[in-house]
Design an enzyme around this catalytic site. Structure first.
Site, PDB file in Angstrom:
ATOM      1  N   ARG A  82      16.625 -16.919   6.982  1.00  0.00           N
ATOM      2  CA  ARG A  82      16.218 -17.349   8.321  1.00  0.00           C
ATOM      3  C   ARG A  82      15.122 -18.401   8.247  1.00  0.00           C
ATOM      4  NH1 ARG A  82      14.391 -12.718  12.446  1.00  0.00           N
ATOM      5  NH2 ARG A  82      12.588 -12.708  11.043  1.00  0.00           N
ATOM      6  N   LYS A 184      16.539 -22.537  16.529  1.00  0.00           N
ATOM      7  CA  LYS A 184      17.615 -22.056  15.670  1.00  0.00           C
ATOM      8  C   LYS A 184      17.368 -20.658  15.140  1.00  0.00           C
ATOM      9  CE  LYS A 184      20.834 -23.608  12.095  1.00  0.00           C
ATOM     10  NZ  LYS A 184      21.198 -24.658  11.169  1.00  0.00           N
ATOM     11  N   GLU A 220      14.938 -11.785  25.724  1.00  0.00           N
ATOM     12  CA  GLU A 220      14.106 -10.965  24.843  1.00  0.00           C
ATOM     13  C   GLU A 220      12.695 -10.935  25.396  1.00  0.00           C
ATOM     14  OE1 GLU A 220      14.291 -13.000  21.082  1.00  0.00           O
ATOM     15  OE2 GLU A 220      14.100 -14.926  22.068  1.00  0.00           O
TER      16      GLU A 220
END
Length: 345
Positions: A82, A184, A220
């Site tokens: 990530r 991203k 979120e």
């Protein structure tokens, strides 16, 4: 390994200097060898790219002491991947993923005395981060970078143990001024500071974001992913139409735990805010590296209050079982999927 003399049970979620950090520099088109340093300060040019064009990415994971006294961390390969994705988005050189994992092992092992003992409720938070150190005045990527890892022992992210928290609906979108909200693979946390502080001032533990385009779908919170459970016991995981929800390592792991280990039905889909208002869910939780899973009892939208009846005061049965299973895997009390636990020492 003798542990530091710390009141582990009452640690805040804050920063405490430990013995070593890890540091590695990118110069002349390549990463240097890198290694441990006892120096926790950073010196850079006033023209460093991080100060002007904010080229910086970071990750977060934890190290644990198991019941057998071993020290482990959880799925660092996903954090390495990530972080590489985030770096690519900001035109930064990706830190090699294998080197990332070795650096995590090196710095955790060097600070083994700071890893809280088993059963204390505390963990060692591991924060890899990378930023532009090279001089840059025109709008372009820098040519030099520094990768570091700091570690610090921390207590629970949300105080109150298993007590359910209350969320408020964020009045601001998290999109940056130029529309670069979530990059991203990582949140633009700076954009969440103002609504977060306002949420805390109103007595809420966190703020809940709806999508920035239509303010129709649940996304979120400022620091965690959201999970729901419906009346049939199905785990409902919000998805985004625009990939703007952080691909949380904890959330992805919980989906596997729920579906493959606990035999629960799992649905990953966009969740409309009107569904939440209509009482479609009986449990709600926040998940992430820092929070693991924290129960949500209420969400407040102006004068409208949504209550989750199976978890209004403490974790509901599904969230409780999910948290217990994941933490048992992380601490090697039960065996999880192959490769999830990375032994350090």
């Amino acid at each position: 390994m003798e542990k530091k003399d710390i009141d582990w049970a009452n640690l805040p979620f804050g920063y405490m200097k430990t013995d070593f950090s890890y540091v590695c520099n990118f110069k002349n088109g390549a990463w240097e060898e890198g290694g441990l340093t006892p120096d926790h300060s950073i010196q850079m040019s006033e023209c460093a790219g991080i100060l002007h064009y904010c080229q910086e990415v970071f990750e977060g994971l934890k190290a644990y002491t198991t019941e057998q006294g071993e020290i482990v961390c959880f799925r660092p390969d996903l954090n390495a991947k990530r972080m590489a994705d985030s770096a690519e988005r900001l035109c930064m050189p990706a830190f090699p993923e294998d080197k990332f994992i070795e650096a995590v092992k090196m710095v955790v092992k060097a600070n083994a005395a700071w890893v809280p003992p088993f059963g204390s409720g505390a963990t060692l938070y591991v924060r890899p981060f990378m930023f532009a150190t090279g001089d840059v005045i025109g709008v372009k990527p820098a040519d030099e970078y520094q990768f570091r890892i700091l570690v610090t022992p921390v207590g629970p992210y949300f105080k109150g143990g298993d007590t359910a928290v209350t969320l408020g609906i964020a009045e601001y979108d998290r999109a940056a001024p130029h529309g670069t909200g979530n990059i991203k693979a990582g949140l633009n946390y700076a954009m969440s500071l103002k609504p977060g502080m306002e949420a805390h001032a109103k007595g809420y533990a966190e703020n809940l974001y709806l999508d920035s385009q239509s303010r129709t779908y649940v996304e979120e919170t400022g620091g965690a992913n959201v999970l729901f459970v419906d009346a049939e016991g199905t785990l409902v995981v919000p998805q985004s139409h625009t990939d703007s929800i952080l691909p949380s390592v904890t959330r992805r792991s919980l989906v596997v735990v729920a579906r493959d280990l606990l035999g629960l039905k799992v649905v990953e889909r966009p969740v409309k805010w009107e569904e939440v208002l209509a009482g479609s869910f009986i449990e709600c939780g926040l998940c992430g590296t820092a929070a693991v899973i924290s129960p949500v009892g209420h969400i407040v939208d102006d004068e409208t209050v949504v209550e989750f009846p199976a978890g209004a005061e403490t974790s509901g049965p599904v969230m409780k079982k999910l948290r217990a299973t994941l933490t048992d895997i992380q601490q090697c009390k039960i065996e999880g999927p192959e490769g999830w636990v990375c032994k350090i020492m």
